[in-house]
Design an enzyme around this catalytic site. Sequence first.
Site, PDB file in Angstrom:
ATOM      1  N   LEU A  25       0.831  -1.205   0.000  1.00  0.00           N
ATOM      2  CA  LEU A  25       0.000   0.000   0.000  1.00  0.00           C
ATOM      3  C   LEU A  25       0.865   1.254   0.000  1.00  0.00           C
ATOM      4  CD1 LEU A  25      -2.778   1.292   0.135  1.00  0.00           C
ATOM      5  CD2 LEU A  25      -2.767   0.937   2.620  1.00  0.00           C
ATOM      6  N   TYR A 139      -3.189 -12.654  14.174  1.00  0.00           N
ATOM      7  CA  TYR A 139      -3.113 -11.451  13.325  1.00  0.00           C
ATOM      8  C   TYR A 139      -4.418 -10.647  13.422  1.00  0.00           C
ATOM      9  CZ  TYR A 139      -3.403  -8.715   8.995  1.00  0.00           C
ATOM     10  OH  TYR A 139      -3.596  -7.707   8.074  1.00  0.00           O
TER      11      TYR A 139
HETATM   12  N1  NAP Z   1      -2.090  -7.715   2.514  1.00  0.00           N
HETATM   13  C1  NAP Z   1      -3.372  -7.998   2.718  1.00  0.00           C
HETATM   14  O1  NAP Z   1      -3.953  -8.903   2.105  1.00  0.00           O
HETATM   15  C2  NAP Z   1      -4.171  -7.195   3.701  1.00  0.00           C
HETATM   16  C3  NAP Z   1      -5.509  -7.530   3.917  1.00  0.00           C
HETATM   17  C4  NAP Z   1      -6.251  -6.777   4.817  1.00  0.00           C
HETATM   18  C5  NAP Z   1      -5.664  -5.704   5.474  1.00  0.00           C
HETATM   19  N2  NAP Z   1      -4.351  -5.408   5.256  1.00  0.00           N
HETATM   20  C6  NAP Z   1      -3.769  -4.278   5.989  1.00  0.00           C
HETATM   21  O2  NAP Z   1      -3.406  -3.288   5.028  1.00  0.00           O
HETATM   22  C7  NAP Z   1      -2.272  -2.556   5.529  1.00  0.00           C
HETATM   23  C8  NAP Z   1      -1.208  -2.501   4.449  1.00  0.00           C
HETATM   24  O3  NAP Z   1      -0.844  -3.845   4.159  1.00  0.00           O
HETATM   25  P1  NAP Z   1       0.199  -4.219   3.027  1.00  0.00           P
HETATM   26  O4  NAP Z   1      -0.426  -5.315   2.254  1.00  0.00           O
HETATM   27  O5  NAP Z   1       0.707  -3.002   2.351  1.00  0.00           O
HETATM   28  O6  NAP Z   1       1.334  -4.865   3.951  1.00  0.00           O
HETATM   29  P2  NAP Z   1       2.860  -5.083   3.668  1.00  0.00           P
HETATM   30  O7  NAP Z   1       3.130  -5.102   2.211  1.00  0.00           O
HETATM   31  O8  NAP Z   1       3.272  -6.252   4.502  1.00  0.00           O
HETATM   32  O9  NAP Z   1       3.496  -3.754   4.255  1.00  0.00           O
HETATM   33  C9  NAP Z   1       3.599  -3.513   5.621  1.00  0.00           C
HETATM   34  C10 NAP Z   1       4.785  -2.628   5.827  1.00  0.00           C
HETATM   35  O10 NAP Z   1       4.890  -2.362   7.227  1.00  0.00           O
HETATM   36  C11 NAP Z   1       6.253  -2.347   7.529  1.00  0.00           C
HETATM   37  N3  NAP Z   1       6.464  -2.581   8.947  1.00  0.00           N
HETATM   38  C12 NAP Z   1       6.384  -3.736   9.635  1.00  0.00           C
HETATM   39  N4  NAP Z   1       6.669  -3.521  10.927  1.00  0.00           N
HETATM   40  C13 NAP Z   1       6.948  -2.211  11.052  1.00  0.00           C
HETATM   41  C14 NAP Z   1       7.310  -1.380  12.129  1.00  0.00           C
HETATM   42  N5  NAP Z   1       7.461  -1.871  13.351  1.00  0.00           N
HETATM   43  N6  NAP Z   1       7.516  -0.065  11.891  1.00  0.00           N
HETATM   44  C15 NAP Z   1       7.369   0.451  10.651  1.00  0.00           C
HETATM   45  N7  NAP Z   1       7.028  -0.283   9.595  1.00  0.00           N
HETATM   46  C16 NAP Z   1       6.815  -1.599   9.786  1.00  0.00           C
HETATM   47  C17 NAP Z   1       6.862  -3.449   6.688  1.00  0.00           C
HETATM   48  O11 NAP Z   1       8.248  -3.235   6.589  1.00  0.00           O
HETATM   49  P3  NAP Z   1       9.229  -4.218   5.768  1.00  0.00           P
HETATM   50  O12 NAP Z   1       8.994  -3.848   4.322  1.00  0.00           O
HETATM   51  O13 NAP Z   1      10.572  -3.850   6.263  1.00  0.00           O
HETATM   52  O14 NAP Z   1       8.785  -5.601   6.122  1.00  0.00           O
HETATM   53  C18 NAP Z   1       6.113  -3.283   5.380  1.00  0.00           C
HETATM   54  O15 NAP Z   1       6.807  -2.411   4.494  1.00  0.00           O
HETATM   55  C19 NAP Z   1      -1.859  -3.252   6.819  1.00  0.00           C
HETATM   56  O16 NAP Z   1      -2.418  -2.561   7.902  1.00  0.00           O
HETATM   57  C20 NAP Z   1      -2.494  -4.612   6.721  1.00  0.00           C
HETATM   58  O17 NAP Z   1      -2.759  -5.161   8.002  1.00  0.00           O
HETATM   59  C21 NAP Z   1      -3.597  -6.108   4.371  1.00  0.00           C
END
Ligand code: NAP
Length: 299
Positions: A25, A139
């Site tokens: 995102l 989670y």
């Molecule tokens: N992916 C899905 O299917 C899904 C579904 C429903 C909701 N969501 C929600 O949508 C949002 C965005 O998800 P996404 O898919 O973009 O997830 P993502 O690709 O896993 O990105 C999450 C990011 O958060 C970073 N992160 C992890 N721990 C951290 C910390 N302590 N401090 C700062 N940054 C940190 C990660 O860093 P690194 O790059 O270093 O790992 C990663 O870049 C999240 O809130 C997720 O829960 C996702």
Amino acid sequence: MTVMGSSSSDQKKPTILVTGANGQLGKELRQLEKSWPQYQLLFLSREDLPIHHFELVRRYFEAVHPDYLINCAAYTTVDKAESERDLAYQINAEAVGVLAAICHQQQCRLIHISTDYVFDGTATRPYREEDPCAPRSVYGASKWEGEKLAMQYDPDCIIVRTSWVYSSFGKNFVKTILRLLQERPSLSVVNDQVGSPTYAADLAEALLSIVSSKSWKSGIYNYSNSGNISWFDFAVAIAKLQQSTVPIQGISTDQYPTAAHRPAYSVLDTSKINQTFHVPIKDWRESLAHCLSFCTFNT
Ligand SMILES: NC(=O)c1ccc[n+]([C@@H]2O[C@H](COP(=O)([O-])OP(=O)(O)OC[C@H]3O[C@@H](n4cnc5c(N)ncnc54)[C@H](OP(=O)(O)O)[C@@H]3O)[C@@H](O)[C@H]2O)c1
């Protein structure tokens, strides 16, 4: 610390801080930066600003005073969370509470992202925002706790729940299927979990539309693309768009055991975000076709 997108001419623009900027995102928001020149977007990766380092976060906010925070940072490895409960809660719950408290104190508007996994998946119609949460994975539970802390410490915040997120960036189902179609003679994909995919580029656009909307209305909002399909249906659609002839068979969740429980049904009712902020809800097929046709698949 690398702060992207800043220049002296940006000084008077409202600033939008994006945490977790190297995720799916976060990277899609970065792609939109040039289309929203009225804002100064500040992108911070985990290395730039680890949200669980509360003192660093506090100091950053005191120095920069962002007008908006879009918190894309999260612990998202759903199965691993079952054995890393404390870490999942630290990032998805405790850190979110601290971010919310700082935002409230500094009058920074917070948009926090949550998940369909806050629901148990037993519904028979799309989940509305006020439906009871009953997460069945660490989670999901950590994300629900994050929602509650966000609302407790910053009642003015907006929480956007989304589902089945994919993008040309990062790790996701679409990219996994594209790879497996190249590597395997046939695929088996779960056909008894139903939900709605969300193209992260559409979600990113929706979030910036909320920021730019004249009326900020706090609360929880669902956002996904429209349609309800199984992971099997999704895989078949990906293969079809790729003109792949690799056979795909449907299997049950029991035949594909995972550490974390996943909801059997997690379709989100998106009418509230559409009516409140006039955010368009694109059809999942249209968005998938767009992603597969126009994106370079980066990591
Ligand atoms: N992916 C899905 O299917 C899904 C579904 C429903 C909701 N969501 C929600 O949508 C949002 C965005 O998800 P996404 O898919 O973009 O997830 P993502 O690709 O896993 O990105 C999450 C990011 O958060 C970073 N992160 C992890 N721990 C951290 C910390 N302590 N401090 C700062 N940054 C940190 C990660 O860093 P690194 O790059 O270093 O790992 C990663 O870049 C999240 O809130 C997720 O829960 C996702």
